[in-house]
Design a protein around this motif. Sequence first.
Motif, mmCIF file in Angstrom:
data_model
loop_
_atom_site.group_PDB
_atom_site.id
_atom_site.type_symbol
_atom_site.label_atom_id
_atom_site.label_comp_id
_atom_site.label_asym_id
_atom_site.label_seq_id
_atom_site.Cartn_x
_atom_site.Cartn_y
_atom_site.Cartn_z
ATOM 1 N N LYS B 6 29.769 -81.217 4.490
ATOM 2 C CA LYS B 6 30.766 -82.280 4.567
ATOM 3 C C LYS B 6 32.141 -81.701 4.291
ATOM 4 N N GLU B 32 35.568 -85.458 7.535
ATOM 5 C CA GLU B 32 36.384 -86.605 7.126
ATOM 6 C C GLU B 32 37.575 -86.699 8.092
ATOM 7 N N PRO B 33 38.159 -87.900 8.242
ATOM 8 C CA PRO B 33 39.277 -88.027 9.173
ATOM 9 C C PRO B 33 40.365 -86.984 8.911
ATOM 10 N N LYS B 50 30.176 -84.242 13.509
ATOM 11 C CA LYS B 50 30.434 -85.678 13.492
ATOM 12 C C LYS B 50 31.754 -85.961 12.821
ATOM 13 N N GLY B 51 32.514 -86.854 13.395
ATOM 14 C CA GLY B 51 33.707 -87.358 12.722
ATOM 15 C C GLY B 51 33.312 -88.563 11.888
ATOM 16 N N LEU B 52 33.859 -88.668 10.694
ATOM 17 C CA LEU B 52 33.477 -89.770 9.807
ATOM 18 C C LEU B 52 34.505 -90.903 9.816
ATOM 19 N N GLY B 53 35.383 -90.907 10.773
ATOM 20 C CA GLY B 53 36.400 -91.958 10.831
ATOM 21 C C GLY B 53 35.864 -93.248 11.419
ATOM 22 N N ALA B 54 36.723 -94.274 11.380
ATOM 23 C CA ALA B 54 36.330 -95.555 11.942
ATOM 24 C C ALA B 54 36.406 -95.532 13.471
ATOM 25 N N SER B 55 37.117 -94.576 14.029
ATOM 26 C CA SER B 55 37.175 -94.427 15.482
ATOM 27 C C SER B 55 37.295 -92.930 15.794
ATOM 28 N N GLU B 77 30.107 -86.044 17.936
ATOM 29 C CA GLU B 77 29.995 -87.492 17.753
ATOM 30 C C GLU B 77 31.240 -88.039 17.072
ATOM 31 N N ASN B 78 31.789 -89.090 17.623
ATOM 32 C CA ASN B 78 32.900 -89.817 17.012
ATOM 33 C C ASN B 78 34.106 -88.909 16.738
ATOM 34 N N ARG B 103 28.711 -88.265 22.000
ATOM 35 C CA ARG B 103 28.531 -89.692 21.710
ATOM 36 C C ARG B 103 29.805 -90.229 21.090
ATOM 37 N N GLY B 104 30.362 -91.254 21.689
ATOM 38 C CA GLY B 104 31.542 -91.887 21.124
ATOM 39 C C GLY B 104 32.696 -90.925 20.934
ATOM 40 N N TYR B 128 27.685 -90.484 26.205
ATOM 41 C CA TYR B 128 27.493 -91.909 25.940
ATOM 42 C C TYR B 128 28.746 -92.452 25.258
ATOM 43 N N SER B 129 29.259 -93.549 25.766
ATOM 44 C CA SER B 129 30.441 -94.207 25.186
ATOM 45 C C SER B 129 31.569 -93.214 24.922
#
Lengths: 355, 370
Positions: B6, B32-33, B50-55, B77-78, B103-104, B128-129
């Motif tokens: 992390k 983290e963002p 993976k990104g841990l942000g809201a978007s 992802e994200n 993804r996202g 995806y997305s």
Amino acid sequence: MRLIKVSQDPRDLSWEQALDQLEDDDVLMLAPGFYEIPFGQKLKNIVIKGTGTAADMTVLVGTVILDGRYLTLENLAVKTTAIAGALVRVYEGENAPYLTLRGCRLEAAEGERGTSLMALGPVWLEFYSCQVKGGIRLVGDEEQHVQISSSEIAATSAAFTGNGFGPLAISQSQIKGDFVLEESSAYEGHFDQTAFDQVISLSEGNDLYFTESALSLTLKNGQADLLNCDLPGTTLLEKANSAAFQNCTFKQFKQVSGSSNLTNCHLEAGEIMGQGKAFFCRPHFSCSEGTWLSLRDASQVRLQNALLNVAGSHLRLADKAGILGNVLESDQDQLLVKQTGQGKVKLTGIKCKLV
Amino acid sequence: MSKYIKVGSGSGEMTWHRAMLDMEPGDYLLLEPGYYVWPRGRLLEDVTIKGLGASPEDTRIRSFFSIGENSSRVVFENLTLEPYGDVNTLDLPEETNSYLILRGCVLTGTGSKTTTISVNGQDTVEMYSCRLLNGTLSFFEKANFRLEMADCLLDYESEKFGTISLEGTGTAIINNSEIRGTVNSFDSSNIELNINNSAIGNLNLGGKSWVNVYACRFLNRDYSLYARGECWLNILESQMPSQLAIEDHCHLLMQNSQLYNFQARGESQSFLSNVQIAAAASLEGKSFMDGSLVTFSGNGDYPYFIFLVDQAVLKGRNLQFDPQNCPVLVDNDARLVANALYYQGAPLEIKCEHPENISLMGIKWTERKE
């Protein structure tokens, strides 16, 4: 490729004539009407198209049996008369056969209570813009590729059951009824913008990825990774699985064991028990009565930068369950904690009041 | 044993620099963002980021990402992925045999000939997305690929470059997406392309392209589809606001669809059922069309609303004609053999060299004299 028109017109072939003369790679263009599939008739390596302006105008009645490398059905309805399902694969060739349906309606003999499709052994199954009444069953612990897009499957019990392995890709669809991955299964599922009633994974071999979907999840075993999803029912995690949730909204989160990671998630209530380990990063709990988080047995929870909107509810800890972390913001000056065990409670950023 | 790393400034989190040093194949990198720069030359091998942000825009990584030959699976992802400069954002070289799963995510390109995702190996790309902005997705000649796309937006339109280019050998499945530019295949391509419930700028196809299009909307006003070579096209329930053109040995099956203008050349064969052609249908060379319940309309944009020349053949059953004062041309050795559905208007005007080449039942026609 031969294009064969089938209709009542004397210039065209009749349905019986067309079936008698079938050759590989033929394309049958069926005029609107009802076409009965003779008992035991097998279909292989052909395309059958309805030529009506809607799928319902061209109806195949009977049991479609795929017995070859591929079968493609387009713009037609299939009404099965067999209890086993509309389409049964009995192919024994080297490669898994393709069964592709585009813009079709598939209906089991017993409607939503029945089985619309049963596939035996390895298969590539493709549904594009289809409506299916009755469950789909994939039998055999072999490789099965499933692609479902813009489709609806409706069944009163299991809408989909599989016990093989391979990729499942489902997008922008609706699955009404249980989506069950059985005990020996090992699928990698990618589900995007799909509404499920209930997803049940029973095998640790399943890796399930959801984006922008709505579902109730029962993860008795297996791994799940959810991004931007809505979980309006109860989410249940059991056994030694791992699950990651990001930007998700839960009604009820329940973890019996295993580990989970939740980031930026909204929850009404959570319950962790057994050996469960949960890590909540920036969670938002919103609960007005009862318990917003209940911890039992040897469960361990870590909160990071929690946002709490929990007036009227409390945190409950029993047995050896423990919690540590920090609260970033709360609607309460102090947090009500009901503790009946000996577990450690270490929360910074808010006062805890034992009740 | 894979581990979760992390990255951030909170307790229990690692610095980006430390994470880059510690990361091994199989690890999960949770960011983290923030804004991160991937080290130049560092290959991606079996890593999930993976990104841990809201978007996805909350967590950005800048790099020239290249997947290593030992990798079997790379997941983003994200996240937002940005290129360093005028380079590929993501590169899968010839020796790769890997899954790339997005993804996202948001990917930004350079808006130039430099492709954003470049695939040369035996790779599977799943999106995806996702959004691909100002950039392109290209599978090159050596690629043996599979593309799976759902709920994606590819927002890049160029007259020079295809938004998605499919060279090499492989299968592409595009579901519920919007591609604002061109999807290309080439003379050397041997591909299967399935597009379902999507909006596409246009298709420019060549080689051996087996294409299924279902419930799609084409966006480009110049042309919707152009196919040459030995393409096999199956189109259902789709709308084309501009021209559909086929030539060489292409086969077209089209059902329950609307198009503006149809053009066939070479030895192409087309079978149309429940299709409305709004402006004109033109057949040249040895092209052949078999139509059933096809509506041919004229709107004045073309001098003839049906244009048959050379040895072209238009055969049809239950055709509908709506000439809007436009005539038909049946020139050279071309033939028109059809019967029409009930028709109330003035007789069709046909300019023809050999009236014996015309057999029209159910509708009156007159020979047009210049």
